[in-house]
Structures are given as structure tokens and as C-alpha cells.
Design a protein around this motif. Sequence first.
Motif, PDB file in Angstrom:
ATOM      1  N   HIS A  75     -25.873   2.691  80.901  1.00 55.78           N
ATOM      2  CA  HIS A  75     -26.801   3.315  81.860  1.00 55.78           C
ATOM      3  C   HIS A  75     -27.940   2.648  81.807  1.00 55.78           C
ATOM      4  O   HIS A  75     -28.755   2.178  82.777  1.00 55.78           O
ATOM      5  CB  HIS A  75     -26.821   4.754  81.453  1.00 55.78           C
ATOM      6  CG  HIS A  75     -27.972   5.554  82.103  1.00 55.78           C
ATOM      7  ND1 HIS A  75     -27.547   5.687  83.643  1.00 55.78           N
ATOM      8  CD2 HIS A  75     -29.132   6.156  81.933  1.00 55.78           C
ATOM      9  CE1 HIS A  75     -28.688   6.464  83.955  1.00 55.78           C
ATOM     10  NE2 HIS A  75     -29.573   6.615  82.819  1.00 55.78           N
ATOM     11  N   GLU A  76     -28.574   2.199  80.401  1.00 55.86           N
ATOM     12  CA  GLU A  76     -29.914   1.448  80.380  1.00 55.86           C
ATOM     13  C   GLU A  76     -29.949   0.025  80.940  1.00 55.86           C
ATOM     14  O   GLU A  76     -30.938  -0.188  81.589  1.00 55.86           O
ATOM     15  CB  GLU A  76     -30.281   1.605  78.778  1.00 55.86           C
ATOM     16  CG  GLU A  76     -30.440   2.840  78.356  1.00 55.86           C
ATOM     17  CD  GLU A  76     -30.593   2.785  76.788  1.00 55.86           C
ATOM     18  OE1 GLU A  76     -31.242   3.707  76.063  1.00 55.86           O
ATOM     19  OE2 GLU A  76     -30.133   1.827  75.998  1.00 55.86           O
ATOM     20  N   SER A  77     -28.851  -0.512  80.838  1.00 60.16           N
ATOM     21  CA  SER A  77     -28.693  -1.704  81.632  1.00 60.16           C
ATOM     22  C   SER A  77     -28.706  -1.593  83.034  1.00 60.16           C
ATOM     23  O   SER A  77     -29.466  -2.718  83.842  1.00 60.16           O
ATOM     24  CB  SER A  77     -27.342  -2.337  81.124  1.00 60.16           C
ATOM     25  OG  SER A  77     -27.191  -2.591  79.666  1.00 60.16           O
ATOM     26  N   TRP A  78     -28.042  -0.719  83.661  1.00 60.39           N
ATOM     27  CA  TRP A  78     -28.124  -0.572  85.208  1.00 60.39           C
ATOM     28  C   TRP A  78     -29.548  -0.443  85.473  1.00 60.39           C
ATOM     29  O   TRP A  78     -29.808  -0.824  86.549  1.00 60.39           O
ATOM     30  CB  TRP A  78     -27.134   0.349  85.574  1.00 60.39           C
ATOM     31  CG  TRP A  78     -27.095   0.585  86.950  1.00 60.39           C
ATOM     32  CD1 TRP A  78     -27.268   1.525  87.543  1.00 60.39           C
ATOM     33  CD2 TRP A  78     -26.906  -0.520  88.058  1.00 60.39           C
ATOM     34  NE1 TRP A  78     -27.123   1.310  88.850  1.00 60.39           N
ATOM     35  CE2 TRP A  78     -26.664   0.105  89.176  1.00 60.39           C
ATOM     36  CE3 TRP A  78     -26.342  -1.793  87.987  1.00 60.39           C
ATOM     37  CZ2 TRP A  78     -26.286  -0.889  90.415  1.00 60.39           C
ATOM     38  CZ3 TRP A  78     -26.071  -2.632  88.810  1.00 60.39           C
ATOM     39  CH2 TRP A  78     -26.101  -2.121  90.251  1.00 60.39           C
ATOM     40  N   GLU A  79     -30.189   0.589  84.772  1.00 62.18           N
ATOM     41  CA  GLU A  79     -31.692   1.050  85.308  1.00 62.18           C
ATOM     42  C   GLU A  79     -32.463  -0.105  85.088  1.00 62.18           C
ATOM     43  O   GLU A  79     -33.182  -0.348  86.043  1.00 62.18           O
ATOM     44  CB  GLU A  79     -31.891   2.096  84.162  1.00 62.18           C
ATOM     45  CG  GLU A  79     -31.468   3.401  84.526  1.00 62.18           C
ATOM     46  CD  GLU A  79     -32.540   4.622  83.734  1.00 62.18           C
ATOM     47  OE1 GLU A  79     -32.733   4.153  82.563  1.00 62.18           O
ATOM     48  OE2 GLU A  79     -32.674   5.922  84.231  1.00 62.18           O
ATOM     49  N   LEU A  80     -32.430  -1.012  83.909  1.00 62.89           N
ATOM     50  CA  LEU A  80     -33.120  -2.235  84.067  1.00 62.89           C
ATOM     51  C   LEU A  80     -33.051  -3.096  84.886  1.00 62.89           C
ATOM     52  O   LEU A  80     -33.972  -3.691  85.597  1.00 62.89           O
ATOM     53  CB  LEU A  80     -32.889  -2.689  82.594  1.00 62.89           C
ATOM     54  CG  LEU A  80     -33.666  -4.235  82.328  1.00 62.89           C
ATOM     55  CD1 LEU A  80     -35.188  -3.954  82.232  1.00 62.89           C
ATOM     56  CD2 LEU A  80     -33.285  -4.635  80.805  1.00 62.89           C
ATOM     57  N   PHE A  81     -31.687  -3.280  85.428  1.00 59.43           N
ATOM     58  CA  PHE A  81     -31.461  -4.271  86.578  1.00 59.43           C
ATOM     59  C   PHE A  81     -31.690  -3.765  88.035  1.00 59.43           C
ATOM     60  O   PHE A  81     -32.425  -4.439  88.634  1.00 59.43           O
ATOM     61  CB  PHE A  81     -29.870  -4.297  86.475  1.00 59.43           C
ATOM     62  CG  PHE A  81     -29.518  -4.933  87.677  1.00 59.43           C
ATOM     63  CD1 PHE A  81     -29.290  -6.586  87.791  1.00 59.43           C
ATOM     64  CD2 PHE A  81     -29.000  -4.725  88.909  1.00 59.43           C
ATOM     65  CE1 PHE A  81     -28.797  -7.314  88.647  1.00 59.43           C
ATOM     66  CE2 PHE A  81     -28.567  -5.244  90.126  1.00 59.43           C
ATOM     67  CZ  PHE A  81     -28.618  -6.590  89.874  1.00 59.43           C
ATOM     68  N   CYS A  82     -31.985  -2.356  88.131  1.00 66.01           N
ATOM     69  CA  CYS A  82     -32.280  -1.742  89.390  1.00 66.01           C
ATOM     70  C   CYS A  82     -33.817  -1.961  89.430  1.00 66.01           C
ATOM     71  O   CYS A  82     -34.323  -1.850  90.556  1.00 66.01           O
ATOM     72  CB  CYS A  82     -31.824  -0.625  89.523  1.00 66.01           C
ATOM     73  SG  CYS A  82     -29.983  -0.286  89.828  1.00 66.01           S
ATOM     74  N   LYS A  83     -34.380  -2.251  88.435  1.00 62.75           N
ATOM     75  CA  LYS A  83     -36.059  -2.006  88.815  1.00 62.75           C
ATOM     76  C   LYS A  83     -36.225  -3.348  89.268  1.00 62.75           C
ATOM     77  O   LYS A  83     -37.541  -3.360  89.827  1.00 62.75           O
ATOM     78  CB  LYS A  83     -36.294  -2.106  87.267  1.00 62.75           C
ATOM     79  CG  LYS A  83     -36.693  -0.432  86.555  1.00 62.75           C
ATOM     80  CD  LYS A  83     -37.393  -0.707  85.070  1.00 62.75           C
ATOM     81  CE  LYS A  83     -37.260   0.728  84.440  1.00 62.75           C
ATOM     82  NZ  LYS A  83     -37.964   0.656  83.188  1.00 62.75           N
ATOM     83  N   ARG A  84     -35.611  -4.354  89.176  1.00 63.43           N
ATOM     84  CA  ARG A  84     -35.850  -5.821  89.700  1.00 63.43           C
ATOM     85  C   ARG A  84     -35.045  -5.817  91.089  1.00 63.43           C
ATOM     86  O   ARG A  84     -35.604  -6.566  91.954  1.00 63.43           O
ATOM     87  CB  ARG A  84     -35.566  -6.864  88.781  1.00 63.43           C
ATOM     88  CG  ARG A  84     -36.406  -6.608  87.590  1.00 63.43           C
ATOM     89  CD  ARG A  84     -38.058  -7.122  87.992  1.00 63.43           C
ATOM     90  NE  ARG A  84     -37.761  -8.638  88.134  1.00 63.43           N
ATOM     91  CZ  ARG A  84     -38.799  -9.023  89.007  1.00 63.43           C
ATOM     92  NH1 ARG A  84     -39.629  -8.205  89.446  1.00 63.43           N
ATOM     93  NH2 ARG A  84     -38.658 -10.336  89.322  1.00 63.43           N
ATOM     94  N   ILE A 121     -30.019  -9.511  81.483  1.00 65.56           N
ATOM     95  CA  ILE A 121     -30.022  -8.671  82.573  1.00 65.56           C
ATOM     96  C   ILE A 121     -31.276  -9.008  83.499  1.00 65.56           C
ATOM     97  O   ILE A 121     -30.975  -9.130  84.906  1.00 65.56           O
ATOM     98  CB  ILE A 121     -30.137  -7.220  82.152  1.00 65.56           C
ATOM     99  CG1 ILE A 121     -28.845  -6.859  81.456  1.00 65.56           C
ATOM    100  CG2 ILE A 121     -30.472  -6.207  83.239  1.00 65.56           C
ATOM    101  CD1 ILE A 121     -29.053  -5.532  80.515  1.00 65.56           C
ATOM    102  N   VAL A 122     -32.582  -9.232  82.865  1.00 65.07           N
ATOM    103  CA  VAL A 122     -33.754  -9.542  83.752  1.00 65.07           C
ATOM    104  C   VAL A 122     -33.595 -11.043  84.312  1.00 65.07           C
ATOM    105  O   VAL A 122     -34.025 -11.051  85.548  1.00 65.07           O
ATOM    106  CB  VAL A 122     -35.093  -9.277  82.954  1.00 65.07           C
ATOM    107  CG1 VAL A 122     -35.173  -7.944  82.495  1.00 65.07           C
ATOM    108  CG2 VAL A 122     -35.153 -10.239  81.645  1.00 65.07           C
ATOM    109  N   VAL A 123     -33.106 -11.901  83.829  1.00 65.58           N
ATOM    110  CA  VAL A 123     -32.693 -13.117  84.341  1.00 65.58           C
ATOM    111  C   VAL A 123     -31.844 -13.172  85.610  1.00 65.58           C
ATOM    112  O   VAL A 123     -32.091 -13.760  86.393  1.00 65.58           O
ATOM    113  CB  VAL A 123     -32.345 -14.395  83.485  1.00 65.58           C
ATOM    114  CG1 VAL A 123     -32.044 -15.596  83.962  1.00 65.58           C
ATOM    115  CG2 VAL A 123     -33.476 -14.362  82.228  1.00 65.58           C
ATOM    116  N   LEU A 124     -30.714 -12.208  85.504  1.00 68.47           N
ATOM    117  CA  LEU A 124     -29.799 -12.067  86.495  1.00 68.47           C
ATOM    118  C   LEU A 124     -30.246 -11.382  87.489  1.00 68.47           C
ATOM    119  O   LEU A 124     -30.267 -11.794  88.743  1.00 68.47           O
ATOM    120  CB  LEU A 124     -28.563 -11.295  85.772  1.00 68.47           C
ATOM    121  CG  LEU A 124     -27.463 -10.933  86.830  1.00 68.47           C
ATOM    122  CD1 LEU A 124     -26.847 -12.275  87.185  1.00 68.47           C
ATOM    123  CD2 LEU A 124     -26.508  -9.860  86.002  1.00 68.47           C
ATOM    124  N   SER A 125     -31.059 -10.473  87.503  1.00 70.37           N
ATOM    125  CA  SER A 125     -31.638  -9.832  88.438  1.00 70.37           C
ATOM    126  C   SER A 125     -32.814 -10.488  89.069  1.00 70.37           C
ATOM    127  O   SER A 125     -32.708 -10.322  90.352  1.00 70.37           O
ATOM    128  CB  SER A 125     -32.470  -8.380  87.869  1.00 70.37           C
ATOM    129  OG  SER A 125     -33.511  -8.770  86.981  1.00 70.37           O
TER     130      SER A 125
END
Length: 431
Positions: A77-86, A112-116
Motif C-alpha cells: 500500500h505504501e509503495s503504491w501511494e508513493l508511486f501515485c504521488k508522481r 519506485i520514485v525512479v520508475l514513476s
Amino acid sequence: MDEHDLLQYLSKLLQDRGCYLALIDDIWDIKAWNQMKIAFPNQKNCSRIIITTRNKKVAEMADDKCFIHQLRFLTEHESWELFCKRAEPTTPDMEELGKAMVSQCRGLPLAIVVLSGLLLHNMNYNYWSEVKEHIWRHLKDGESFQIEEIVSLSFNDLSPKMKDYFLYLARYPEDDVIDPVELKLLWIAEEFITEAGEGEGVIMENIVENCFNELINRNLLQVNDLGWNGQIKSCRVHDLVRDLAIKKAKEHKLLVVLESGKHHPELIHLLEGQPRHVIYNEIGEYLKLVERRFDALRVRSLAVSVSLVGNLKDPSELRHLPDSITDLSLIGSELTEDPMPTLGSLSNLTALQLTDVYQAYKGNKMVCSENGFPSLQILRLEGFMNAAESALGNASGALEDVKEALTLAPNYPAFCDLEAASSVFNSTLLN
């Protein structure tokens, strides 16, 4: 002061101060810790040492009484939230693709942030599907996608021009706080962008600003500090992103980094074909090794960052620098004599940076020789504590000309555009 003297000095300092808290960041191997731990006396007075490391064995072997705190990975859940911020998906199909890719990051924030940042660049289903298929082709059963592979995806997605901008980040030391204004001016000085290449009337500062913002948006550069107006005051490169930049910069023949403590058995072969050299300590050894081959190496720029170990104190050691150099940075070199007469003879030098980390220059006066620095456009003199207001050059009329020619970058008075300056340049050390 060599490494041993420095450790002894720190040990005595801590003994005199009594109780202390020390934080040592990013210890890679246990040998490094064993060498430096003598600097931290155990006086049984509640002193504490905090070590960060990516190697669990280092933490386990540091001390048999230490407490190991292992950072947890993000939940799904935390991973998806971080991804969706970007890069929040715009359709259910894209959401399905996004969740599949994020799951392979295994809760690692950087991945995650590099992928986003990569997917944000192109918000359509077909592109996201291509990225997902690329990830799956490089995975075996049960494996997670490696950070280097995700960063490589972002790198490969850059245009040829943007790749040069990114790879140039390898010149900065690990964990360095980067001044955006300095970085943009260096991009221009290195001629990654030219008026001839972009067309007449194009404002180069606007183009490098757009390139800087693209690296930020892709999370290849991280914002470190924002000003009151939302402008980025400083930024950083993540260690793992920097590792890839160093590797790719060497492969692409854009830049090579030489760090003290790393063995370089065939230094000359390593440097051949590399137009830009970045040296962390051991500058004296570097100059001795390459002085007979400098002209053949065709070095375009040289950046030297010197700590308390391996200082460059005599500017005459720089006399072997080739005329081909256009960009020179000396950081914390502890020069005891005015370097300007020596550096002023570099006829193609367009950018010069002297930064006072541990005092790049210990004098209080700098005077340029007549006809010195014929091509200099960008000068940065930063943090010279010994500088005196009266320590100006004594060439007749030179000071007035230089003052008229100065074009100060906003909030960064150490930057000067000297294009209109006279051939005799004498300046104060700017704080």
C-alpha cells in the motif's frame, strides 16, 4: 595532516570533550570501520556511535554489543501511494500495469520514485506496457527488478543531449549538495549547449533550466532544499544513481572519476579518450603520473576535490596542465601561493572555480598576470576567509574595468561573466 594524524587528532578532541554522539554515514566494508574506530575513545561515559551501511555484515561485525536497526521496506500500500504521488494512472488498465511494475520494486523507495519518474514522462498505456514488458524480460522467477536496471531504463529513455547532462552529474562527490546555478553554468561552459548548435537568438540559460527540470522530474536529481519562492536552492544525486552515472560516463567517453583508495593499475589507459577528469584527493600523484602524457590525453576539463588528505599546496604543481583545458575546479586545495599567475596561462580556460572547503587558498591577495585568462568567462571564488577588502590588484585601471564587466547571477555573487573584462584582470576574493 595524513589519515593517521587526523584520527589521532579526532580521538584527542573527543577525549577532551567528554560525552559525544558520532554519526558515520555509509560504511561499505568492515576494514574501513576497523581503521577509523580508533578515533572514537570508549570512556564509558554514555557516548554513542551511529553507523549507516548497506552491508548487513558490516553492522553485525562492527561491535558485539551494538544494536542493529534494519530499515523495513515499504508495504504494498505504501509503495503504491508513493508511486501515485508522481505518476497516478489515468485509466484502470494503466493502474493494473502500474501495480504490476511497482510490485517488482519490492518496497524499495528509490526504485519506485525512479520508475514513476520514467513513466510520468509518457502517460499512455502503450508506453507503460512497453516498460512493463522490458522489466519482465529481465526477470527470472521470484526475482525483483534491480535499481540499476530501472535507472538504466530512465537513462536509455533520455535524448542524446539529455544523456550528457545526466552523465556530467558524475563529477560531483558522493553525498555532495549541488548548487543548481553552478551546475547550469558548468553545462554551458562545457558546451553541452552552444549558440551555434541551438540557433541564433536562443537563450542558453532557458534551455539548461528546462534540462535541469527534466532531470528533477525523472527523479535522477533529487531536490534537497527549496527557497521561499519555490525555486530549488540545492539538489543531490542518490548514491546508486551516481554509481550508474560514473559507469555510463566512462563507457560513453564523457568523463572519468579517480577516487583515492581505489587501485588504478593502468591509469594512463583508463584516462585515454576521456575528455574530462575528476580527481578526489591524490592530485599530486595524478599530476606526476600523467604530466608527460597530458597533451596527448587532450583533457578538456579537470575537477579536483581535495580533503585534509593529499592537499595541493604548491600551484607550480599545476604547471603541467595542458592548454586544452577549458574548465578547472579546485576545491579545498590549501594553496599557499597565489595560483592566478599559473592558471592565467591556460589560454583556453573558460570556467574556473576555487572553493574554500578547508581553504582553497590561504593568502589574502590574488593578482592576475598581464594578458592572463584570455578566454575566461565564468569565475567562482567562494568562501575565502582570509580575503581582505583592500587586497585588490594594483594594475592601473583594471579594477574599474572588471567591476563594469561583472554580471552577477541572482543570489550567487561569486559568479562573474568576464567576457567584457580587460586583458589584465585583478579582483578581490568574493565572499
